[in-house]
Design a protein around this motif. Structure first.
Motif, short mmCIF file in Angstrom:
data_model
loop_
_atom_site.label_atom_id
_atom_site.label_comp_id
_atom_site.label_asym_id
_atom_site.label_seq_id
_atom_site.Cartn_x
_atom_site.Cartn_y
_atom_site.Cartn_z
N SER A 40 0.81 -1.23 0.00
CA SER A 40 0.00 0.00 0.00
C SER A 40 0.83 1.27 0.00
O SER A 40 0.30 2.35 0.20
N ARG A 41 2.14 1.14 -0.21
CA ARG A 41 3.02 2.33 -0.19
C ARG A 41 2.98 3.00 -1.57
O ARG A 41 3.85 2.79 -2.41
N ILE A 42 1.93 3.76 -1.78
CA ILE A 42 1.67 4.41 -3.07
C ILE A 42 1.36 5.88 -2.80
O ILE A 42 0.61 6.21 -1.88
N SER A 43 1.92 6.77 -3.60
CA SER A 43 1.57 8.19 -3.51
C SER A 43 1.75 8.83 -4.87
O SER A 43 2.28 8.22 -5.81
N GLY A 44 1.31 10.07 -5.01
CA GLY A 44 1.44 10.77 -6.28
C GLY A 44 0.39 11.85 -6.42
O GLY A 44 -0.15 12.34 -5.42
N GLY A 45 0.09 12.21 -7.67
CA GLY A 45 -0.84 13.30 -7.87
C GLY A 45 -1.40 13.33 -9.28
O GLY A 45 -0.93 12.63 -10.18
N ILE A 46 -2.42 14.15 -9.43
CA ILE A 46 -3.15 14.29 -10.69
C ILE A 46 -2.78 15.63 -11.34
O ILE A 46 -2.86 16.68 -10.70
N ALA A 47 -2.36 15.57 -12.60
CA ALA A 47 -1.94 16.77 -13.33
C ALA A 47 -3.06 17.80 -13.37
O ALA A 47 -4.25 17.46 -13.39
N ALA A 48 -2.68 19.07 -13.41
CA ALA A 48 -3.66 20.15 -13.34
C ALA A 48 -3.45 21.17 -14.46
O ALA A 48 -2.47 21.11 -15.20
N ASP A 49 -4.38 22.11 -14.53
CA ASP A 49 -4.38 23.14 -15.58
C ASP A 49 -4.93 24.44 -14.99
O ASP A 49 -5.86 25.03 -15.53
N GLY A 50 -4.35 24.86 -13.86
CA GLY A 50 -4.83 26.06 -13.21
C GLY A 50 -6.30 25.91 -12.84
O GLY A 50 -6.76 24.85 -12.40
#
Length: 380
Positions: free
Chosen positions: A142-152
């Protein structure tokens, strides 16, 4: 572990990195940008032809204790005992998000996987289904992390970047392997629910149509008042708290509006018969939330991190505005000002709940992932 950070000076003649890039080989290049990074990436592929590169578009870049706009921020990572592998998978529509997560996990699953870092496009990927595919395939890992790309606050186009170019319907996974790397996570929001708690009576996937049998968009416009004219961007100020009888509450942000069908679009599934409640926040509560995320890191280990990746929701920036640096100051006050820090403002954060346990997709949180490479084997 060696870490260096650099800013692309696009307007200089010739354009260059400041400070100058290190010589020799590197193990990973992380790049976050709200500008056009084409020239910067071309330069990197010439200097580091064999090094994995992964990055994404953002709603602001984080470099140390400051937030930048229209910039390209690079972190160069070198490890002494840790292997790195990067894979990229296309996502063939929202319905393919679960399988895309499973495909990434299958390629990166190995016995000595220490941590998985994930980035995904923000408008074309169902974040909750992506995380579900990762969790199911890697369980009990379960050692998962990150993020979702954005556009302002535009919600038009989000991009992932690799040495092969830019992508609009993709997921990138970075696996870290070995027994010398310690990775810790923290994640917290600071938003408060208000107004009635309503049952979700009509929803399909990431589309919310009705609450208590009433058009959800009508209710949103009623509660937002003057902010309703600024939808969907103003929806970042008023996320929904989604809760059921058998799961932890999840905060979800509006990422779009289908005006023709009169429904709200989210980056995650909205389950029917669960409950939804509007949320709001003030600056003090968000800063307190940033301190809580940092304290979660401290409680896991007293070792000083060698690198920290911060991913914070664009909704937090919309509320805090010119005071946004204060959530970065919370990090330096709690964990130390000398730690190299990079990151970006996102459309969603991926991390274990409260820094431990099962990984989830979050909205409106500050998520922290810290890396420390030890000389001695951690598990030996």
């Amino acid at each position: 572990m060696q870490v260096s950070q650099h800013l692309w000076c696009a307007d200089s003649v010739p354009p260059h990195w400041s400070p100058a890039l290190p010589t020799g080989q590197a193990d990973l290049l992380l790049l976050f940008t709200s500008a056009d990074p084409t020239a910067a990436i071309h330069n990197l592929t010439q200097l580091f032809p064999a090094t994995p590169l992964c990055g994404c578009s953002s709603s602001g870049e984080i470099q140390q204790q400051r937030v930048l706009d229209n910039s390209t921020v690079l972190t160069v990572l070198r490890f002494a005992h840790t292997r790195v592998q990067l894979v990229t998978e296309s996502v063939n529509g929202m319905a393919d998000s679960y399988q895309a997560g499973a495909r990434v996990a299958q390629q990166l699953r190995q016995d000595d996987l220490r941590h998985l870092l994930v980035f995904a496009n923000g408008i074309s990927v169902n974040g909750s289904q992506l995380v579900a595919g990762l969790n199911q395939t890697l369980a009990p890992f379960s050692r998962i992390s990150g993020g979702i790309a954005a556009d302002g606050e535009r919600f038009r186009h989000t991009w992932l970047y690799t040495v092969d170019g830019r992508f609009s319907h993709h997921v990138c996974g970075i696996g870290f392997y070995g027994q010398h790397l310690q990775v810790r996570c923290g994640s917290y929001g600071g938003w408060d629910p208000f107004g009635p708690r309503r049952r979700i009576t009509r929803a399909q996937g990431n589309r919310l149509y009705e609450l208590d049998g009433i058009c959800a968009l009508d209710l949103y416009e009623k509660y937002l008042g003057d902010y309703a004219q600024q939808l969907p961007a103003s929806g970042l100020r008023f996320p929904l708290l989604i809760s059921g009888d058998d799961n932890d509450p999840v905060v979800c942000s509006v990422l779009g509006i289908d005006w023709q069908e009169r429904c709200l679009l989210f980056g995650a599934d909205i389950p029917e018969q669960h409950y939804a409640q509007l949320m709001r926040a003030n600056v003090d509560r968000l800063i307190d939330g940033a301190h809580t995320a940092c304290e979660q890191i401290s409680q896991q280990s007293q070792d000083v991190p060698e690198f920290a990746l911060l991913i914070s929701c664009v909704g937090r920036r919309a509320i805090m505005q010119q005071l946004i640096d204060e959530e970065l100051e919370a990090f330096s006050e709690t964990l130390g000002a000398s730690i190299p820090v990079s990151g970006f403002y996102s459309y969603g954060e991926i991390a274990p709940n409260c820094g431990v346990g099962k990984c989830s997709l979050h909205n409106q949180t500050l998520t922290i992932t810290t890396f420390t490479e030890h000389t001695a084997c951690i598990d030996c």
